[in-house]
Every structure is written in structure tokens, then in C-alpha cells.
Design an enzyme around this catalytic site. Structure first.
Site, PDB file in Angstrom:
ATOM      1  N   SER A 184     -42.483 -11.669 -11.152  1.00 16.56           N
ATOM      2  CA  SER A 184     -41.041 -11.664 -10.859  1.00 16.56           C
ATOM      3  C   SER A 184     -40.141 -12.611 -10.464  1.00 16.56           C
ATOM      4  O   SER A 184     -40.793 -13.820 -10.391  1.00 16.56           O
ATOM      5  CB  SER A 184     -40.622 -10.792  -9.491  1.00 16.56           C
ATOM      6  OG  SER A 184     -41.310  -9.536  -9.456  1.00 16.56           O
ATOM      7  N   ASN A 193       0.462  16.607 -34.494  1.00 14.66           N
ATOM      8  CA  ASN A 193       1.722  15.830 -34.761  1.00 14.66           C
ATOM      9  C   ASN A 193       1.977  15.358 -33.694  1.00 14.66           C
ATOM     10  O   ASN A 193       2.970  14.428 -33.514  1.00 14.66           O
ATOM     11  CB  ASN A 193       2.828  17.134 -34.767  1.00 14.66           C
ATOM     12  CG  ASN A 193       2.630  17.837 -36.161  1.00 14.66           C
ATOM     13  OD1 ASN A 193       2.714  17.554 -37.436  1.00 14.66           O
ATOM     14  ND2 ASN A 193       2.327  18.999 -36.177  1.00 14.66           N
ATOM     15  N   GLN A 198       4.393   6.900 -51.895  1.00 16.67           N
ATOM     16  CA  GLN A 198       5.777   7.637 -51.791  1.00 16.67           C
ATOM     17  C   GLN A 198       6.521   6.629 -50.934  1.00 16.67           C
ATOM     18  O   GLN A 198       6.209   6.512 -49.696  1.00 16.67           O
ATOM     19  CB  GLN A 198       5.514   9.038 -51.124  1.00 16.67           C
ATOM     20  CG  GLN A 198       6.620   9.662 -50.928  1.00 16.67           C
ATOM     21  CD  GLN A 198       6.745  10.889 -49.878  1.00 16.67           C
ATOM     22  OE1 GLN A 198       5.951  10.923 -48.940  1.00 16.67           O
ATOM     23  NE2 GLN A 198       7.609  11.690 -50.070  1.00 16.67           N
ATOM     24  N   LEU A 248      -1.605  14.856 -48.300  1.00 17.80           N
ATOM     25  CA  LEU A 248      -0.292  14.044 -48.052  1.00 17.80           C
ATOM     26  C   LEU A 248      -0.457  13.317 -46.831  1.00 17.80           C
ATOM     27  O   LEU A 248      -1.010  13.792 -45.691  1.00 17.80           O
ATOM     28  CB  LEU A 248       0.833  15.284 -47.805  1.00 17.80           C
ATOM     29  CG  LEU A 248       0.875  16.442 -49.163  1.00 17.80           C
ATOM     30  CD1 LEU A 248       2.110  17.037 -48.741  1.00 17.80           C
ATOM     31  CD2 LEU A 248       0.982  15.526 -50.321  1.00 17.80           C
ATOM     32  N   ASN A 291     -31.773 -17.516 -23.424  1.00 21.32           N
ATOM     33  CA  ASN A 291     -31.857 -17.987 -24.833  1.00 21.32           C
ATOM     34  C   ASN A 291     -30.658 -18.578 -25.345  1.00 21.32           C
ATOM     35  O   ASN A 291     -30.643 -19.212 -26.544  1.00 21.32           O
ATOM     36  CB  ASN A 291     -31.802 -16.425 -25.602  1.00 21.32           C
ATOM     37  CG  ASN A 291     -30.480 -15.536 -24.986  1.00 21.32           C
ATOM     38  OD1 ASN A 291     -29.819 -15.658 -24.111  1.00 21.32           O
ATOM     39  ND2 ASN A 291     -30.063 -14.798 -25.896  1.00 21.32           N
ATOM     40  N   ARG A 320       6.001  11.668 -33.906  1.00 18.32           N
ATOM     41  CA  ARG A 320       5.885  12.158 -32.585  1.00 18.32           C
ATOM     42  C   ARG A 320       4.409  11.855 -32.055  1.00 18.32           C
ATOM     43  O   ARG A 320       4.168  12.056 -30.790  1.00 18.32           O
ATOM     44  CB  ARG A 320       5.707  13.892 -32.976  1.00 18.32           C
ATOM     45  CG  ARG A 320       6.954  14.508 -33.184  1.00 18.32           C
ATOM     46  CD  ARG A 320       7.152  15.971 -33.716  1.00 18.32           C
ATOM     47  NE  ARG A 320       6.832  15.665 -35.260  1.00 18.32           N
ATOM     48  CZ  ARG A 320       6.437  17.145 -35.930  1.00 18.32           C
ATOM     49  NH1 ARG A 320       6.359  18.068 -35.124  1.00 18.32           N
ATOM     50  NH2 ARG A 320       6.116  16.893 -37.090  1.00 18.32           N
TER      51      ARG A 320
HETATM   52  C1  UD1 Z   1       4.692  21.378 -42.790  1.00 17.42           C
HETATM   53  C2  UD1 Z   1       5.289  22.583 -43.552  1.00 17.42           C
HETATM   54  C3  UD1 Z   1       5.190  23.962 -42.855  1.00 17.42           C
HETATM   55  C4  UD1 Z   1       3.813  24.121 -42.480  1.00 17.42           C
HETATM   56  C5  UD1 Z   1       3.284  22.829 -41.662  1.00 17.42           C
HETATM   57  C6  UD1 Z   1       1.646  23.118 -41.441  1.00 17.42           C
HETATM   58  C7  UD1 Z   1       6.849  21.716 -45.096  1.00 17.42           C
HETATM   59  C8  UD1 Z   1       8.241  21.642 -45.595  1.00 17.42           C
HETATM   60  N1  UD1 Z   1       6.566  22.405 -43.986  1.00 17.42           N
HETATM   61  O1  UD1 Z   1       5.414  21.196 -41.718  1.00 17.42           O
HETATM   62  O2  UD1 Z   1       5.825  25.030 -43.322  1.00 17.42           O
HETATM   63  O3  UD1 Z   1       3.712  25.205 -41.216  1.00 17.42           O
HETATM   64  O4  UD1 Z   1       3.268  21.527 -42.578  1.00 17.42           O
HETATM   65  O5  UD1 Z   1       1.392  22.019 -40.668  1.00 17.42           O
HETATM   66  O6  UD1 Z   1       5.931  21.326 -45.997  1.00 17.42           O
HETATM   67  N2  UD1 Z   1       4.371  13.963 -45.632  1.00 17.42           N
HETATM   68  C9  UD1 Z   1       4.345  13.060 -46.806  1.00 17.42           C
HETATM   69  N3  UD1 Z   1       5.651  12.731 -47.172  1.00 17.42           N
HETATM   70  C10 UD1 Z   1       6.874  13.366 -46.840  1.00 17.42           C
HETATM   71  C11 UD1 Z   1       6.796  14.146 -45.614  1.00 17.42           C
HETATM   72  C12 UD1 Z   1       5.508  14.643 -45.213  1.00 17.42           C
HETATM   73  O7  UD1 Z   1       3.485  12.602 -46.967  1.00 17.42           O
HETATM   74  O8  UD1 Z   1       7.888  12.981 -47.366  1.00 17.42           O
HETATM   75  C13 UD1 Z   1       2.987  14.311 -45.127  1.00 17.42           C
HETATM   76  C14 UD1 Z   1       2.712  13.935 -43.651  1.00 17.42           C
HETATM   77  O9  UD1 Z   1       2.299  12.728 -43.341  1.00 17.42           O
HETATM   78  C15 UD1 Z   1       2.073  15.205 -43.187  1.00 17.42           C
HETATM   79  C16 UD1 Z   1       2.352  16.272 -44.103  1.00 17.42           C
HETATM   80  O10 UD1 Z   1       2.981  15.723 -45.192  1.00 17.42           O
HETATM   81  O11 UD1 Z   1       0.500  14.791 -43.428  1.00 17.42           O
HETATM   82  C17 UD1 Z   1       3.173  17.453 -43.330  1.00 17.42           C
HETATM   83  O12 UD1 Z   1       4.066  16.479 -42.707  1.00 17.42           O
HETATM   84  P1  UD1 Z   1       4.842  17.022 -41.510  1.00 17.42           P
HETATM   85  O13 UD1 Z   1       6.022  16.350 -41.269  1.00 17.42           O
HETATM   86  O14 UD1 Z   1       3.722  17.025 -40.530  1.00 17.42           O
HETATM   87  O15 UD1 Z   1       5.167  18.804 -41.947  1.00 17.42           O
HETATM   88  P2  UD1 Z   1       5.459  19.732 -40.852  1.00 17.42           P
HETATM   89  O16 UD1 Z   1       6.727  19.616 -40.335  1.00 17.42           O
HETATM   90  O17 UD1 Z   1       4.212  19.780 -39.893  1.00 17.42           O
HETATM   91 MG    MG Z   2       2.521  18.390 -39.660  1.00 22.73          MG
END
Ligand code: UD1
Ligand code: MG
Length: 464
Positions: A409, A230, A79, A14, A389, A21
Site C-alpha cells: 500500500s 419547437n 434557403q 427542412l 506518470n 422558441r
Molecule cells: C408545420 C406545418 C403544420 C404542421 C407542423 C408539424 C406549415 C405551414 N405548417 O408547422 O401544418 O402541423 O409543421 O410539425 O408547413 N422551415 C424552413 N424554412 C422556412 C420555414 C420552416 O426550413 O422558411 C423548417 C423548420 O426549420 C422546421 C420545419 O420547416 O424544421 C417546420 O417549420 P416550423 O416553423 O416548425 O413549422 P410549424 O409551425 O411546426
Molecule cells: Mg415545427
């Protein structure tokens, strides 16, 4: 058993989120961790763990993300709107996947192939339908909490949705899941978005599958796999951990370090046993260093090939260069790309070379620039020698210096120019014409001496 290990593995990573952040214009997953974009590390680990296919979910900054991931042979799935992690996985079209699927967040750069293999082995041995990798953390912070009832896994609750009681749970969701493809296809569409963020959470898959009596398991992993990025603080922490891991690996392989905490060696670098790293060295990219070398403090080495028993003295900056056995460079040497220093040659302080081949046992001890040059064996290049050069026509020209040449030198070679073997160049010369072998060439203004000159001018002054 044979059938199980033959099961196809697909990884869904993902990487569509914005990473608000991070407060940075770069998409989050492209931020470098110890030199490489973090998504690259996730893809690399997936491939090494035997993934037949990697599907990366892209969205925010997708043009840039694609530039990094597509050359690695992965497929991108878009997405358009970031409606949550479950929605992101649906965008990977799990309905046309067969076999086992590992789902990972693209922002967990410490994951290694061996971790994925371990989790997969447990998943397969236990004949699970779905598994989540968990870790115990002292400070579980914003992570989703693993809710158990008498030890049995029940659900994952996001910190934002958790009760005060649930927030005390130390076991967290690392964001790594393994599922049978058909489980994803069946249950993902059932996930709702009735939560604090109004998002579709992949974490809801756990309770849905448990309610339907699927085999769901929580696999406890090493807390390092939970290190997600994050914000910039977490990025710096992940970077630190990767450098530390590499330093420990090198120590195990017999590399000596005065202070491993300040050896910044990227994962891709190879260093032979018996080589010593002083504090504060930065070694990058495709660099390979042999055995019994010494790399002193504040040296920066990128994409170099360094043989055995080479000395790189303090403050040297080396890029895309090749150093043969027993070479010594620095302190404060600068080798720019396409430089090759042959066996036992010496490049001293404040010497810069670019696109130069510097012969066996030759020496350039001090304050010299050699660019687009070919220097033979056992040449002595005096202090302050310069190859000119770059000409007024904005073209670069070559300087060729034969074997055993003695360059006095403060010599300038106006390229293109060629100096024969055993020639001697007098100090302070500006050499504009080729010099034959064994010849002496001197090209400087003759010294002019006028006796009592200063006395006379003082007398004139006093008369006025
Ligand atoms: C998520 C988990 C949490 C876990 C944590 C571990 C969920 C709801 N929560 O939270 O339980 O402890 O990861 O790090 O899954 N992303 C997408 N599309 C979206 C949303 C997110 O591709 O619509 C991707 C982000 O780019 C990222 C990953 O999913 O790489 C996680 O998303 P992030 O928003 O960082 O989730 P956390 O709040 O960290
Ligand atoms: Mg995360």
C-alpha cells in the site's frame, strides 16, 4: 409492381428555420435527442428507408448544421430567407428530381425508417400524386388541422389561420408529405403567401392539387411521428420517448431492468440478454455490453466494450474502455479512455485508470491511480498506489509491472519505470529505479523511535 419499387426515392428535410422558441443559441435541428442531433435521426431514418438522395434545406446556423449533416453524405441546399415551408422545398430544386419525394420537417426526431417505408408503400399502392401523413391527437395545439368534407380530404389549415370550428379538429398534419417530383415542380410555384404569417405554406399544396383533380390522400400515422420539437419542453419529451422506446426494445431482447423508466440507454448501444440494469444508469454512444453483466445504479458508460459476466458497481464512470469477461469494477471506479481490463481482474472503489492495461486476475481494490501503465497478470496493487506518470518536463512516462508482482500500500512509481515478475514492493515506497524479477524493493525513511520524548517536552514546558 417491379417498376414501382424501382422508383427512386429522394427525401427533402427542412432544417432552415431558426427555432426561436427553443431560446437557445444552437440551431434547433442540432439539439440532441437521446444523445444525437435530431436532424441526424431524420437523415438516418431516410437512408434506412432506402432514400437514394437526401437534400437538407439549411439557413439559420447553416455552418454548424453542415458540419453535422454533410459527413452523412447528404447535399445541403440554402434557403437564405425563411419565407415558409413551401419556399424551403422550392430551394431543394424539385424540378431536377425524378421519382417519389418524401418531405419531412427536420424537427421530428421520432420518425423511423419503418414509418417512412409504410407511408411510401401506401402512396405507391394507391397510385397517389400527393399524400400527407396525419395523426389524431387529443390536444392538437398548434398543429395544422386536416379539413375533410364527408370524409374526403379538402385542405390543411394552419392553427393561426383556423376558425374556432376548425380548431376543434383533432386530426393534424404531421409535417410529412410524399409527392411525385413532377407534382412538386408544377404546383409549388403556384402557392401564395396570403395568410396570417405571410409565408409560403407547403400545406397549401394539398388544396391546390385537389382542385386540379390530382390523387391526394391523407395517410393516418402513429401519433408518435407527430412529435415535433419547437421548444425545450418538447425536446425533453422527445428525449424521454426515445429512451423509453430503447428500454422497451431491450426488455424484449431479454435485458433485465429494475425500473425501465430510469434506464437511459442511447439507441446506438447494444446489450446482451441476461444483463441486469439497475435504476439510473446512463449508457452512451458505441457501447456494447455482453450477456449476464450487472450494471448498478448511477453508472455512466460511454463508448465502452464490455464482455460477458462483468460487474459494474454503483457510481462508476467508464469511458472508451474495454472490459473482458468476469471483470468487476467499482463501486466508484473511474476508467478513462484507452483502458483495458483483462479477464477476472478487479478494480475497486475510488480507483482511476487511464491508458492502462490491467492484467488477468489482477486487483486494485482501493484508492489508486494507474496512468500510462501496463500491469501483468495476478498482480496485487495495494491501497493508495500511484503511478507518477506526468513529469516536470510536461511529458507522460510509462510504468511497467510484471506478472504476480505484490505492490504494498501507498506506493509511488516514478515513471518511466519497470518492475520484474514476482517482485515485492514494500509499503510506503517511492520507487525511482527499476526492480528486477523476484526482488524486494523498499524505499522509505527508516523509523526513528525516541523513548519518553513526550514526557520530556512537557517537563520543559512546566519549568518556563
Ligand atoms: C408545420 C406545418 C403544420 C404542421 C407542423 C408539424 C406549415 C405551414 N405548417 O408547422 O401544418 O402541423 O409543421 O410539425 O408547413 N422551415 C424552413 N424554412 C422556412 C420555414 C420552416 O426550413 O422558411 C423548417 C423548420 O426549420 C422546421 C420545419 O420547416 O424544421 C417546420 O417549420 P416550423 O416553423 O416548425 O413549422 P410549424 O409551425 O411546426
Ligand atoms: Mg415545427
Amino acid at each position: 409492381m417491379a417498376e414501382q419499387s424501382a422508383q427512386k426515392l429522394t427525401v427533402i428535410a427542412l432544417a432552415a428555420g431558426k427555432g426561436t422558441r427553443m431560446k437557445s443559441p444552437l440551431p434547433k435541428v442540432l439539439h440532441p435527442v437521446a444523445g444525437r442531433p435530431m436532424i441526424e435521426k431524420v437523415i438516418q431514418a431516410s437512408k434506412q428507408a432506402g432514400a437514394a438522395e437526401v437534400r437538407v434545406i439549411v439557413g439559420h446556423g447553416q455552418a454548424l448544421v453542415r458540419q453535422v449533416v454533410e459527413p452523412m453524405g447528404v447535399a445541403c441546399y440554402v434557403q437564405d430567407e425563411q419565407l415558409g415551408t413551401a419556399h424551403a422545398v422550392r430551394c431543394a430544386k424539385p424540378e431536377n428530381i425524378e421519382g417519389d419525394v418524401v418531405i419531412m420537417n427536420g424537427d421530428h426526431p421520432l420518425i423511423e425508417a419503418s414509418d417512412i417505408k409504410d407511408f411510401l408503400r401506401i402512396f405507391r399502392d394507391e397510385k397517389c400524386d400527393l399524400a400527407v401523413v396525419t395523426a389524431e391527437l387529443k390536444n392538437p395545439g398548434e398543429f395544422g388541422r386536416i379539413v375533410r368534407n364527408r370524409g374526403e380530404l379538402m385542405a390543411i389549415v394552419e392553427a393561426k389561420d383556423a376558425s374556432a370550428e376548425a380548431l376543434k379538429i383533432k386530426e393534424i398534419n404531421t409535417g410529412i408529405y410524399i409527392a411525385k417530383a413532377e407534382v412538386l415542380a408544377q404546383y409549388l410555384p403556384q402557392i401564395q403567401n396570403n395568410n396570417a404569417k405571410k409565408e409560403f405554406y407547403i400545406t397549401d399544396l394539398i388544396s391546390l392539387c385537389i382542385q386540379d383533380k390530382c390523387r391526394v390522400q391523407a395517410i393516418k400515422g402513429n401519433p408518435k411521428v407527430a412529435v415535433g420539437v419547437n421548444n425545450q419542453v418538447e425536446l425533453a419529451k422527445a428525449t424521454r420517448l426515445i429512451f423509453k422506446r430503447k428500454a422497451l426494445q431491450l426488455l424484449e431482447d431479454g435485458v433485465l431492468m429494475i425500473d425501465p423508466r430510469t434506464a437511459y440507454v442511447e439507441e446506438s448501444v447494444q446489450i446482451g440478454a441476461g444483463t441486469v440494469l439497475y435504476p439510473n444508469v446512463f449508457i452512451r454512444g458505441r457501447t456494447q455490453i455482453g450477456s449476464f453483466c450487472v450494471i448498478e445504479s448511477n453508472s455512466f458508460i460511454s463508448d465502452c466494450e464490455i464482455a460477458n459476466s462483468v460487474q459494474v458497481r454503483g457510481g462508476s464512470y467508464l469511458e472508451s474502455s474495454k472490459l473482458h469477461d468476469k471483470v468487476s469494477v467499482g463501486p466508484y471506479a473511474r476508467l478513462r479512455p484507452e483502458t483495458e481490463i483483462m479477464e477476472e481482474a478487479h478494480v475497486g472503489n475510488f480507483v482511476e485508470m487511464k491508458k492502462t492495461k490491467f492484467g488477468k486476475k489482477s486487483k486494485a481494490g482501493h484508492l489508486t491511480y494507474l496512468g500510462d501503465a501496463e500491469v501483468g497478470e495476478e498482480v496485487n496493487v495495494g491501497c493508495g498506489t500511484i503511478t507518477c506518470n506526468y513529469a516536470a518536463d510536461r511529458k507522460k512516462y510509462k510504468t511497467k509491472i510484471g506478472n504476480r508482482v505484490f505492490v504494498g500500500s501507498d506506493t509511488q512509481f516514478i515513471a518511466p519505470i519497470s518492475i520484474g515478475d514476482d517482485a515485492v514492493i514494500g509499503s510506503g515506497s517511492t520507487i525511482t529505479k527499476d526492480v528486477p524479477a523476484k526482488a524486494l524493493a523498499v524505499a522509505r525513511g527508516k523509523q526513528f523511535v525516541k523513548e519518553n520524548y513526550a514526557v520530556k517536552s512537557t517537563e520543559t514546558d512546566s519549568k518556563e
